[in-house]
Design a protein around this motif. Sequence first.
Motif, short mmCIF file in Angstrom:
data_model
loop_
_atom_site.label_atom_id
_atom_site.label_comp_id
_atom_site.label_asym_id
_atom_site.label_seq_id
_atom_site.Cartn_x
_atom_site.Cartn_y
_atom_site.Cartn_z
N GLN A 144 32.44 34.81 76.54
CA GLN A 144 32.35 34.08 77.80
C GLN A 144 33.29 32.88 77.82
OE1 GLN A 144 27.93 33.68 77.87
NE2 GLN A 144 28.07 34.65 79.87
N LYS A 145 33.45 32.21 76.68
CA LYS A 145 34.38 31.08 76.61
C LYS A 145 35.80 31.54 76.89
CE LYS A 145 31.93 28.01 73.40
NZ LYS A 145 31.91 27.44 72.01
N LEU A 146 36.19 32.64 76.27
CA LEU A 146 37.52 33.19 76.51
C LEU A 146 37.69 33.60 77.96
CD1 LEU A 146 37.91 35.38 73.29
CD2 LEU A 146 39.10 33.23 73.77
N GLN A 147 36.66 34.19 78.51
CA GLN A 147 36.71 34.70 79.88
C GLN A 147 36.94 33.59 80.90
OE1 GLN A 147 33.12 36.63 81.23
NE2 GLN A 147 34.27 38.31 82.15
N THR A 148 36.45 32.39 80.61
CA THR A 148 36.65 31.28 81.55
C THR A 148 38.13 30.89 81.64
OG1 THR A 148 36.27 29.60 79.84
CG2 THR A 148 34.36 30.32 81.13
N GLU A 149 38.90 31.19 80.59
CA GLU A 149 40.33 30.85 80.61
C GLU A 149 41.20 32.04 80.97
OE1 GLU A 149 42.15 28.14 77.85
OE2 GLU A 149 40.25 27.94 76.76
N THR A 150 40.86 33.22 80.44
CA THR A 150 41.69 34.40 80.68
C THR A 150 40.92 35.67 80.36
OG1 THR A 150 43.54 35.70 79.78
CG2 THR A 150 42.76 33.87 78.44
N GLU A 151 40.84 36.56 81.34
CA GLU A 151 40.20 37.85 81.12
C GLU A 151 40.94 38.64 80.05
OE1 GLU A 151 37.69 39.74 82.36
OE2 GLU A 151 36.89 38.65 84.08
N TYR A 152 42.22 38.43 79.96
CA TYR A 152 43.07 39.16 79.02
C TYR A 152 42.59 38.93 77.58
CZ TYR A 152 47.64 40.64 76.97
OH TYR A 152 48.65 41.26 76.27
N ALA A 153 42.38 37.66 77.22
CA ALA A 153 41.92 37.34 75.86
C ALA A 153 40.52 37.86 75.62
CB ALA A 153 41.97 35.83 75.63
N ALA A 154 39.65 37.75 76.62
CA ALA A 154 38.28 38.24 76.49
C ALA A 154 38.28 39.75 76.26
CB ALA A 154 37.47 37.88 77.74
N TRP A 155 39.14 40.45 76.99
CA TRP A 155 39.25 41.91 76.83
C TRP A 155 39.72 42.26 75.41
CZ3 TRP A 155 42.83 45.50 75.41
CH2 TRP A 155 42.54 46.83 75.72
N LEU A 156 40.75 41.57 74.94
CA LEU A 156 41.26 41.82 73.59
C LEU A 156 40.20 41.53 72.53
CD1 LEU A 156 44.96 40.56 73.39
CD2 LEU A 156 44.08 42.68 72.41
N TYR A 157 39.41 40.51 72.76
CA TYR A 157 38.39 40.12 71.79
C TYR A 157 37.39 41.25 71.53
CZ TYR A 157 34.46 37.37 69.87
OH TYR A 157 33.42 36.89 69.10
N VAL A 158 37.03 42.01 72.57
CA VAL A 158 36.05 43.08 72.38
C VAL A 158 36.69 44.44 72.13
CG1 VAL A 158 34.23 41.93 73.69
CG2 VAL A 158 35.76 43.48 74.86
N ASN A 159 37.92 44.66 72.60
CA ASN A 159 38.55 45.98 72.46
C ASN A 159 39.55 46.08 71.33
OD1 ASN A 159 37.68 47.79 74.89
ND2 ASN A 159 38.05 45.77 75.80
N GLY A 160 40.20 44.98 71.00
CA GLY A 160 41.17 45.00 69.91
C GLY A 160 42.45 45.74 70.26
N PHE A 161 43.12 46.27 69.24
CA PHE A 161 44.43 46.89 69.40
C PHE A 161 44.27 48.37 69.71
CE2 PHE A 161 44.82 43.44 66.22
CZ PHE A 161 45.54 42.56 67.01
N CYS A 162 44.56 48.73 70.93
CA CYS A 162 44.40 50.12 71.38
C CYS A 162 45.23 50.31 72.64
CB CYS A 162 42.93 50.43 71.66
SG CYS A 162 42.22 49.44 72.99
N SER A 163 45.32 51.53 73.11
CA SER A 163 46.00 51.81 74.38
C SER A 163 45.19 51.20 75.52
CB SER A 163 46.14 53.31 74.60
OG SER A 163 46.72 53.94 73.49
N ASN A 164 45.77 50.25 76.19
CA ASN A 164 45.09 49.63 77.33
C ASN A 164 45.04 50.57 78.53
OD1 ASN A 164 46.02 47.79 80.00
ND2 ASN A 164 44.16 47.12 78.94
N HIS A 165 46.11 51.33 78.73
CA HIS A 165 46.09 52.39 79.74
C HIS A 165 47.19 53.41 79.50
CE1 HIS A 165 48.84 49.41 81.76
NE2 HIS A 165 49.48 50.50 82.15
N PHE A 166 46.92 54.63 79.93
CA PHE A 166 47.92 55.68 80.08
C PHE A 166 48.23 55.74 81.58
CE2 PHE A 166 47.07 56.77 75.84
CZ PHE A 166 47.87 57.83 75.42
N THR A 167 49.33 56.40 81.93
CA THR A 167 49.79 56.40 83.32
C THR A 167 50.28 57.78 83.74
OG1 THR A 167 50.54 54.12 82.97
CG2 THR A 167 51.30 55.24 84.97
#
Length: 270
Positions: A144-167
Amino acid sequence: MDTIQIFEKLWKEYTERTPSAKRIKDLFESRGDVVYNDHVAFRTFDDDRVNIKVLAAPFIEAGYIECGDYHFEKKKLYAKHYEHATNKNLPRVFISQLLTKEFSSELQEIVKNMIESIALEELHPSDLVFKGRLWDQPSFEIYQKLQTETEYAAWLYVNGFCSNHFTVDVNRLSSFDTLQEVNQFLKDNHFKINTSGGEIKGTPSELLEQSSVLADKIPIVFKETTKEITSCYYEFAFRHAMYNGELYSGFIAGSADKIFESTDMKLQEV
Protein backbone atom coordinates in the motif's frame (compact mmCIF):
# COMPACT_ATOMS: atom_id res chain seq x y z
CA MET A 1 18.18 -21.48 -25.00
CA ASP A 2 17.14 -20.45 -28.52
CA THR A 3 14.63 -17.72 -29.29
CA ILE A 4 11.66 -20.05 -29.78
CA GLN A 5 12.34 -21.75 -26.45
CA ILE A 6 12.60 -18.38 -24.69
CA PHE A 7 9.18 -17.25 -25.87
CA GLU A 8 7.56 -20.65 -25.27
CA LYS A 9 8.82 -20.62 -21.69
CA LEU A 10 7.67 -17.02 -21.20
CA TRP A 11 4.22 -17.80 -22.64
CA LYS A 12 3.77 -20.80 -20.35
CA GLU A 13 4.59 -18.77 -17.25
CA TYR A 14 2.56 -15.78 -18.45
CA THR A 15 -0.62 -17.76 -19.09
CA GLU A 16 -0.40 -19.38 -15.67
CA ARG A 17 -0.84 -15.95 -14.09
CA THR A 18 -2.95 -14.57 -16.97
CA PRO A 19 -5.54 -17.23 -17.87
CA SER A 20 -7.59 -14.65 -19.79
CA ALA A 21 -4.82 -14.46 -22.40
CA LYS A 22 -5.14 -18.16 -23.16
CA ARG A 23 -8.93 -17.82 -23.44
CA ILE A 24 -8.61 -14.87 -25.82
CA LYS A 25 -6.04 -16.67 -27.97
CA ASP A 26 -8.35 -19.69 -28.12
CA LEU A 27 -11.24 -17.43 -29.21
CA PHE A 28 -9.18 -16.02 -32.08
CA GLU A 29 -8.08 -19.49 -33.13
CA SER A 30 -11.66 -20.76 -33.05
CA ARG A 31 -12.36 -18.26 -35.87
CA GLY A 32 -9.48 -19.68 -37.90
CA ASP A 33 -6.99 -16.96 -36.99
CA VAL A 34 -3.33 -17.72 -36.38
CA VAL A 35 -2.15 -15.54 -33.48
CA TYR A 36 1.27 -13.94 -33.84
CA ASN A 37 2.99 -12.02 -31.08
CA ASP A 38 3.86 -8.37 -31.74
CA HIS A 39 5.89 -7.85 -28.57
CA VAL A 40 6.48 -8.96 -25.00
CA ALA A 41 7.03 -6.44 -22.21
CA PHE A 42 8.84 -6.53 -18.88
CA ARG A 43 9.11 -4.23 -15.87
CA THR A 44 12.04 -3.67 -13.54
CA PHE A 45 13.93 -1.16 -11.40
CA ASP A 46 16.92 1.00 -12.37
CA ASP A 47 19.28 -0.86 -10.02
CA ASP A 48 22.37 -2.12 -11.89
CA ARG A 49 21.71 -5.66 -10.66
CA VAL A 50 18.26 -5.91 -12.28
CA ASN A 51 17.97 -3.02 -14.75
CA ILE A 52 16.98 -3.03 -18.43
CA LYS A 53 20.43 -4.17 -19.52
CA VAL A 54 20.23 -7.20 -17.24
CA LEU A 55 16.74 -8.25 -18.33
CA ALA A 56 17.67 -7.79 -21.99
CA ALA A 57 20.64 -10.20 -21.72
CA PRO A 58 18.94 -13.43 -22.93
CA PHE A 59 17.48 -11.59 -25.91
CA ILE A 60 20.79 -9.98 -26.84
CA GLU A 61 22.38 -13.45 -26.67
CA ALA A 62 19.63 -14.69 -29.01
CA GLY A 63 20.39 -12.05 -31.65
CA TYR A 64 18.33 -9.04 -30.58
CA ILE A 65 19.54 -5.45 -30.93
CA GLU A 66 18.44 -2.19 -29.30
CA CYS A 67 16.09 -0.20 -31.56
CA GLY A 68 14.60 2.66 -29.54
CA ASP A 69 14.30 4.30 -26.14
CA TYR A 70 11.40 6.06 -24.45
CA HIS A 71 10.90 8.50 -21.56
CA PHE A 72 7.78 8.62 -19.38
CA GLU A 73 8.13 11.78 -17.32
CA LYS A 74 4.82 11.56 -15.48
CA LYS A 75 5.26 7.92 -14.47
CA LYS A 76 9.03 8.39 -13.94
CA LEU A 77 9.97 5.49 -16.19
CA TYR A 78 12.53 4.84 -18.89
CA ALA A 79 12.24 2.09 -21.50
CA LYS A 80 13.99 0.48 -24.46
CA HIS A 81 12.75 -1.81 -27.17
CA TYR A 82 14.65 -4.54 -28.97
CA GLU A 83 14.18 -6.38 -32.25
CA HIS A 84 15.88 -9.43 -33.69
CA ALA A 85 18.70 -8.34 -35.99
CA THR A 86 17.76 -10.60 -38.90
CA ASN A 87 14.38 -12.26 -38.28
CA LYS A 88 11.66 -9.58 -38.33
CA ASN A 89 8.96 -12.21 -37.70
CA LEU A 90 10.15 -12.64 -34.12
CA PRO A 91 8.40 -10.58 -31.42
CA ARG A 92 9.79 -7.25 -30.30
CA VAL A 93 10.87 -6.94 -26.66
CA PHE A 94 9.94 -3.86 -24.59
CA ILE A 95 11.61 -3.36 -21.18
CA SER A 96 10.86 -0.47 -18.82
CA GLN A 97 12.43 0.48 -15.51
CA LEU A 98 11.32 2.67 -12.62
CA LEU A 99 13.55 5.69 -11.98
CA THR A 100 13.68 5.13 -8.24
CA LYS A 101 15.75 8.25 -7.48
CA GLU A 102 12.79 10.38 -8.55
CA PHE A 103 10.66 8.96 -5.72
CA SER A 104 10.69 9.31 -1.95
CA SER A 105 13.58 8.09 0.19
CA GLU A 106 11.14 5.59 1.72
CA LEU A 107 10.37 4.02 -1.66
CA GLN A 108 14.07 3.94 -2.52
CA GLU A 109 14.83 2.16 0.74
CA ILE A 110 12.06 -0.41 0.17
CA VAL A 111 13.33 -1.20 -3.34
CA LYS A 112 16.94 -1.38 -2.12
CA ASN A 113 15.96 -3.86 0.60
CA MET A 114 13.99 -5.96 -1.89
CA ILE A 115 16.92 -6.31 -4.27
CA GLU A 116 19.52 -6.83 -1.55
CA SER A 117 17.45 -9.70 -0.16
CA ILE A 118 17.82 -11.65 -3.43
CA ALA A 119 20.36 -14.46 -3.25
CA LEU A 120 23.33 -13.71 -5.50
CA GLU A 121 22.95 -17.02 -7.35
CA GLU A 122 19.46 -15.92 -8.47
CA LEU A 123 20.76 -12.79 -10.20
CA HIS A 124 21.82 -14.42 -13.45
CA PRO A 125 21.01 -12.11 -16.40
CA SER A 126 20.40 -15.10 -18.68
CA ASP A 127 17.23 -16.16 -16.87
CA LEU A 128 16.07 -13.30 -14.62
CA VAL A 129 13.05 -12.67 -16.88
CA PHE A 130 11.66 -16.09 -15.86
CA LYS A 131 12.19 -15.81 -12.10
CA GLY A 132 9.12 -13.95 -10.81
CA ARG A 133 9.30 -12.58 -7.25
CA LEU A 134 12.68 -13.28 -5.69
CA TRP A 135 12.28 -11.44 -2.38
CA ASP A 136 10.50 -12.46 0.79
CA GLN A 137 6.76 -12.85 1.20
CA PRO A 138 5.27 -9.41 0.58
CA SER A 139 3.69 -7.22 3.22
CA PHE A 140 0.33 -5.64 2.42
CA GLU A 141 1.39 -2.56 4.38
CA ILE A 142 4.44 -2.10 2.15
CA TYR A 143 2.37 -2.82 -0.96
CA GLN A 144 0.00 0.00 0.00
CA LYS A 145 2.89 2.39 0.71
CA LEU A 146 4.32 1.74 -2.74
CA GLN A 147 0.90 2.08 -4.32
CA THR A 148 0.47 5.61 -2.95
CA GLU A 149 3.51 6.68 -5.00
CA THR A 150 3.37 4.41 -8.05
CA GLU A 151 1.26 1.47 -9.12
CA TYR A 152 4.25 0.29 -11.14
CA ALA A 153 6.40 -0.35 -8.06
CA ALA A 154 3.50 -1.94 -6.18
CA TRP A 155 2.89 -4.29 -9.11
CA LEU A 156 6.57 -5.27 -9.29
CA TYR A 157 6.64 -5.86 -5.54
CA VAL A 158 4.03 -8.64 -5.77
CA ASN A 159 4.73 -10.01 -9.27
CA GLY A 160 8.49 -9.73 -9.63
CA PHE A 161 10.36 -10.37 -12.88
CA CYS A 162 8.02 -11.84 -15.48
CA SER A 163 6.29 -11.02 -18.75
CA ASN A 164 4.06 -8.07 -17.97
CA HIS A 165 2.14 -8.60 -21.20
CA PHE A 166 2.14 -10.36 -24.54
CA THR A 167 0.64 -8.57 -27.55
CA VAL A 168 -1.49 -9.86 -30.42
CA ASP A 169 -0.27 -8.70 -33.85
CA VAL A 170 -3.64 -7.54 -35.21
CA ASN A 171 -2.20 -6.95 -38.70
CA ARG A 172 -1.71 -10.70 -39.06
CA LEU A 173 -5.19 -11.76 -37.92
CA SER A 174 -7.07 -12.96 -40.96
CA SER A 175 -10.64 -12.35 -39.74
CA PHE A 176 -10.22 -8.75 -38.49
CA ASP A 177 -9.39 -5.62 -40.46
CA THR A 178 -9.20 -3.05 -37.65
CA LEU A 179 -8.40 -2.74 -33.96
CA GLN A 180 -11.92 -1.44 -33.43
CA GLU A 181 -13.29 -4.79 -34.63
CA VAL A 182 -10.97 -6.64 -32.25
CA ASN A 183 -12.09 -4.52 -29.30
CA GLN A 184 -15.75 -5.11 -30.10
CA PHE A 185 -15.12 -8.85 -30.36
CA LEU A 186 -13.47 -8.81 -26.92
CA LYS A 187 -16.34 -6.85 -25.39
CA ASP A 188 -18.88 -9.18 -26.99
CA ASN A 189 -17.05 -11.99 -25.20
CA HIS A 190 -17.22 -10.16 -21.84
CA PHE A 191 -13.65 -8.91 -21.55
CA LYS A 192 -13.08 -5.46 -20.05
CA ILE A 193 -11.05 -3.04 -22.15
CA ASN A 194 -8.62 -0.58 -20.58
CA THR A 195 -10.35 2.75 -21.28
CA SER A 196 -7.65 5.02 -19.82
CA GLY A 197 -6.88 7.46 -22.62
CA GLY A 198 -9.66 5.90 -24.70
CA GLU A 199 -10.22 2.32 -25.79
CA ILE A 200 -7.65 2.80 -28.55
CA LYS A 201 -4.37 4.51 -27.78
CA GLY A 202 -2.65 6.10 -30.77
CA THR A 203 -3.94 7.01 -34.24
CA PRO A 204 -3.25 6.00 -37.84
CA SER A 205 -1.25 9.22 -38.27
CA GLU A 206 1.01 8.11 -35.39
CA LEU A 207 1.35 4.77 -37.24
CA LEU A 208 0.49 2.64 -34.20
CA GLU A 209 -2.85 1.85 -32.56
CA GLN A 210 -2.94 -0.15 -29.31
CA SER A 211 -5.53 -1.48 -26.91
CA SER A 212 -5.55 -3.91 -24.01
CA VAL A 213 -7.85 -5.76 -21.68
CA LEU A 214 -7.60 -5.09 -17.96
CA ALA A 215 -5.14 -7.29 -16.11
CA ASP A 216 -6.24 -10.50 -14.47
CA LYS A 217 -6.33 -10.58 -10.68
CA ILE A 218 -4.69 -13.38 -8.72
CA PRO A 219 -4.65 -14.09 -4.97
CA ILE A 220 -1.48 -12.84 -3.30
CA VAL A 221 -0.71 -14.23 0.14
CA PHE A 222 0.66 -11.26 2.06
CA LYS A 223 2.13 -11.54 5.54
CA GLU A 224 -1.00 -9.96 6.99
CA THR A 225 -3.77 -11.19 4.69
CA THR A 226 -4.64 -12.59 1.26
CA LYS A 227 -5.80 -10.15 -1.41
CA GLU A 228 -6.56 -10.36 -5.11
CA ILE A 229 -4.00 -8.18 -6.92
CA THR A 230 -3.49 -7.50 -10.63
CA SER A 231 -1.13 -9.82 -12.46
CA CYS A 232 -0.67 -9.42 -16.24
CA TYR A 233 -2.74 -8.48 -19.28
CA TYR A 234 -3.09 -9.05 -23.02
CA GLU A 235 -2.45 -6.23 -25.49
CA PHE A 236 -3.41 -5.77 -29.15
CA ALA A 237 -1.39 -3.74 -31.66
CA PHE A 238 -2.22 -2.56 -35.18
CA ARG A 239 0.68 -1.02 -37.12
CA HIS A 240 0.36 1.30 -40.11
CA ALA A 241 2.65 1.64 -43.10
CA MET A 242 5.29 4.36 -43.29
CA TYR A 243 6.06 6.31 -46.48
CA ASN A 244 8.38 3.53 -47.65
CA GLY A 245 5.57 0.98 -47.37
CA GLU A 246 7.04 -0.84 -44.39
CA LEU A 247 5.02 -1.13 -41.19
CA TYR A 248 6.09 1.17 -38.35
CA SER A 249 8.05 -0.91 -35.86
CA GLY A 250 8.54 1.37 -32.85
CA PHE A 251 6.37 2.52 -29.95
CA ILE A 252 4.59 5.74 -28.95
CA ALA A 253 5.42 6.89 -25.42
CA GLY A 254 2.08 8.66 -24.93
CA SER A 255 0.17 5.51 -25.83
CA ALA A 256 2.37 3.17 -23.81
CA ASP A 257 1.85 5.47 -20.83
CA LYS A 258 -1.86 4.59 -20.83
CA ILE A 259 -1.29 0.91 -21.66
CA PHE A 260 0.82 0.66 -18.47
CA GLU A 261 -2.36 1.41 -16.52
CA SER A 262 -3.91 -1.93 -17.49
CA THR A 263 -2.49 -3.27 -14.22
CA ASP A 264 -3.70 -0.35 -12.05
CA MET A 265 -5.91 -1.59 -9.25
CA LYS A 266 -8.10 1.53 -9.46
CA LEU A 267 -9.22 0.59 -12.97
CA GLN A 268 -10.46 -2.76 -11.66
CA GLU A 269 -13.01 -0.90 -9.56
CA VAL A 270 -14.57 1.08 -12.42
